[in-house]
Design a protein around this motif. Sequence first.
Motif, PDB file in Angstrom:
ATOM      1  N   LEU A 192      48.356  38.249  42.577  1.00 42.52           N
ATOM      2  CA  LEU A 192      47.754  36.918  42.515  1.00 42.52           C
ATOM      3  C   LEU A 192      47.554  36.364  43.916  1.00 42.52           C
ATOM      4  O   LEU A 192      46.487  35.822  44.232  1.00 42.52           O
ATOM      5  N   ARG A 193      48.548  36.507  44.759  1.00 40.63           N
ATOM      6  CA  ARG A 193      48.408  36.005  46.128  1.00 40.63           C
ATOM      7  C   ARG A 193      47.250  36.695  46.843  1.00 40.63           C
ATOM      8  O   ARG A 193      46.473  36.050  47.552  1.00 40.63           O
ATOM      9  N   ALA A 194      47.134  37.994  46.642  1.00 40.71           N
ATOM     10  CA  ALA A 194      46.053  38.751  47.287  1.00 40.71           C
ATOM     11  C   ALA A 194      44.693  38.256  46.811  1.00 40.71           C
ATOM     12  O   ALA A 194      43.751  38.121  47.607  1.00 40.71           O
TER      13      ALA A 194
ATOM     14  N   ALA B 202      34.427  31.209  47.282  1.00 38.94           N
ATOM     15  CA  ALA B 202      35.171  30.033  46.844  1.00 38.94           C
ATOM     16  C   ALA B 202      34.965  29.790  45.351  1.00 38.94           C
ATOM     17  O   ALA B 202      35.886  29.383  44.640  1.00 38.94           O
ATOM     18  N   THR B 203      33.760  30.074  44.870  1.00 39.69           N
ATOM     19  CA  THR B 203      33.462  29.899  43.445  1.00 39.69           C
ATOM     20  C   THR B 203      34.341  30.799  42.593  1.00 39.69           C
ATOM     21  O   THR B 203      34.902  30.371  41.572  1.00 39.69           O
ATOM     22  N   ALA B 204      34.472  32.047  43.006  1.00 46.29           N
ATOM     23  CA  ALA B 204      35.282  32.993  42.253  1.00 46.29           C
ATOM     24  C   ALA B 204      36.754  32.578  42.242  1.00 46.29           C
ATOM     25  O   ALA B 204      37.429  32.651  41.205  1.00 46.29           O
ATOM     26  N   LYS B 205      37.237  32.124  43.387  1.00 42.45           N
ATOM     27  CA  LYS B 205      38.633  31.693  43.457  1.00 42.45           C
ATOM     28  C   LYS B 205      38.857  30.445  42.598  1.00 42.45           C
ATOM     29  O   LYS B 205      39.871  30.323  41.916  1.00 42.45           O
ATOM     30  N   GLY B 206      37.885  29.540  42.636  1.00 45.60           N
ATOM     31  CA  GLY B 206      38.003  28.341  41.823  1.00 45.60           C
ATOM     32  C   GLY B 206      38.037  28.653  40.340  1.00 45.60           C
ATOM     33  O   GLY B 206      38.814  28.078  39.580  1.00 45.60           O
ATOM     34  N   GLU B 207      37.201  29.574  39.917  1.00 47.53           N
ATOM     35  CA  GLU B 207      37.174  29.972  38.510  1.00 47.53           C
ATOM     36  C   GLU B 207      38.492  30.627  38.096  1.00 47.53           C
ATOM     37  O   GLU B 207      38.990  30.397  36.991  1.00 47.53           O
ATOM     38  N   LEU B 208      39.042  31.453  38.988  1.00 43.93           N
ATOM     39  CA  LEU B 208      40.327  32.089  38.699  1.00 43.93           C
ATOM     40  C   LEU B 208      41.411  31.032  38.513  1.00 43.93           C
ATOM     41  O   LEU B 208      42.200  31.095  37.547  1.00 43.93           O
ATOM     42  N   LEU B 209      41.447  30.061  39.419  1.00 48.62           N
ATOM     43  CA  LEU B 209      42.470  29.019  39.324  1.00 48.62           C
ATOM     44  C   LEU B 209      42.305  28.171  38.070  1.00 48.62           C
ATOM     45  O   LEU B 209      43.295  27.816  37.421  1.00 48.62           O
ATOM     46  N   ARG B 210      41.071  27.862  37.722  1.00 49.05           N
ATOM     47  CA  ARG B 210      40.851  27.043  36.524  1.00 49.05           C
ATOM     48  C   ARG B 210      41.255  27.795  35.261  1.00 49.05           C
ATOM     49  O   ARG B 210      41.716  27.194  34.299  1.00 49.05           O
ATOM     50  N   SER B 211      41.086  29.115  35.290  1.00 47.89           N
ATOM     51  CA  SER B 211      41.517  29.902  34.133  1.00 47.89           C
ATOM     52  C   SER B 211      43.040  29.928  34.025  1.00 47.89           C
ATOM     53  O   SER B 211      43.597  30.022  32.934  1.00 47.89           O
ATOM     54  N   LEU B 212      43.711  29.832  35.175  1.00 46.33           N
ATOM     55  CA  LEU B 212      45.171  29.856  35.197  1.00 46.33           C
ATOM     56  C   LEU B 212      45.772  28.478  34.903  1.00 46.33           C
ATOM     57  O   LEU B 212      46.794  28.370  34.222  1.00 46.33           O
ATOM     58  N   LEU B 213      45.116  27.425  35.426  1.00 47.72           N
ATOM     59  CA  LEU B 213      45.706  26.091  35.370  1.00 47.72           C
ATOM     60  C   LEU B 213      45.081  25.171  34.334  1.00 47.72           C
ATOM     61  O   LEU B 213      45.721  24.209  33.903  1.00 47.72           O
TER      62      LEU B 213
ATOM     63  N   LEU C 162      44.144  19.631  43.556  1.00 49.63           N
ATOM     64  CA  LEU C 162      44.803  19.875  44.842  1.00 49.63           C
ATOM     65  C   LEU C 162      44.856  21.362  45.172  1.00 49.63           C
ATOM     66  O   LEU C 162      44.563  21.781  46.303  1.00 49.63           O
ATOM     67  N   ILE C 163      45.229  22.165  44.198  1.00 49.76           N
ATOM     68  CA  ILE C 163      45.365  23.601  44.444  1.00 49.76           C
ATOM     69  C   ILE C 163      44.003  24.253  44.643  1.00 49.76           C
ATOM     70  O   ILE C 163      43.839  25.114  45.520  1.00 49.76           O
ATOM     71  N   VAL C 164      43.015  23.851  43.855  1.00 55.59           N
ATOM     72  CA  VAL C 164      41.676  24.420  44.011  1.00 55.59           C
ATOM     73  C   VAL C 164      41.133  24.120  45.404  1.00 55.59           C
ATOM     74  O   VAL C 164      40.568  24.995  46.073  1.00 55.59           O
ATOM     75  N   ARG C 165      41.306  22.872  45.866  1.00 54.05           N
ATOM     76  CA  ARG C 165      40.815  22.531  47.208  1.00 54.05           C
ATOM     77  C   ARG C 165      41.533  23.342  48.279  1.00 54.05           C
ATOM     78  O   ARG C 165      40.914  23.819  49.235  1.00 54.05           O
ATOM     79  N   LEU C 166      42.829  23.508  48.125  1.00 50.46           N
ATOM     80  CA  LEU C 166      43.596  24.266  49.112  1.00 50.46           C
ATOM     81  C   LEU C 166      43.146  25.714  49.175  1.00 50.46           C
ATOM     82  O   LEU C 166      42.940  26.269  50.262  1.00 50.46           O
TER      83      LEU C 166
END
Length: 271
Positions: A137-139, A148-159, A170-174
């Motif tokens: 996950l960290r990787a 950034a779009t891909a990372k945002g989508e991953l985070l939204r699926s998790l959170l 906060l986490i998505v922006r970071l």
Amino acid sequence: MNGASREALVAARERLDALTDNTSVDAAELAGELAAVTALLDREVSLRRVLTDPAQAGEAKAELAARLLSGQVGGETVDLVSGMVRSRWSQSRDLVDAVEELANTADLTAAQRSGALDDVEDELFRFGRIVASSTALRAALTDRTATATAKGELLRSLLGGKANAVTERLIVRLVTAPRGRSLEGGLESLSKLAAARRDRMVAVVTSAVPLTDRQKQRLGAVLAKVYGRQMHLNLDVDPTVLGGISVRVGDELIDGSVASRLDEASRRLAG
């Protein structure tokens, strides 16, 4: 931050607190707009250098910021950023860091207003622990080749639906705009901001007419002395209190309004 930048940041924090004392201000919307300004200043190096140029008059820089931002963000954000560029900054990047901090603080204020600040602080901590325990996950979240779009989508699926909306923002922006920070360092900074926000007690103050700046300062100082902690004032105006003020801190009500004294007198006469 050092020197001038530290002083400028303290002043900016105070202006943000004064602005969000007004409960009619949408703190979450303010956070989003400040985040957009952060992205603009981070991207436009020449612009932030102009806005922090010590050779330029503060008022001229404020007018430039206002011209650029008016119509793009709300008036509160324009006023806040204009005030910031009037100050002196040791480095141009310090201005960007300060605007970003204010964006995060505004989001945490939104969480505080809804009674979810403790949840957000806990979720930030738990997310940090999850990242620390999952190399994969960290990787994925720190992969420089991922968009950034891909990372945002991953985070939204998790959170999404599992964490408070403020935590997610906060986490998505970071993650999508780390600005040279490690993921762990960014999460630690957010946790410290949340903890600092939680340590400020909140007093809901209702008065018949708006309090003056001097009255707000005096009231805040008195309450801080009484409770032994920094006090955040949420101000409300209600003509029905007739005069004086009522202050609620947690479950405790300190009522000095004329209406309450009349009610008490009526009860005594009736008895």
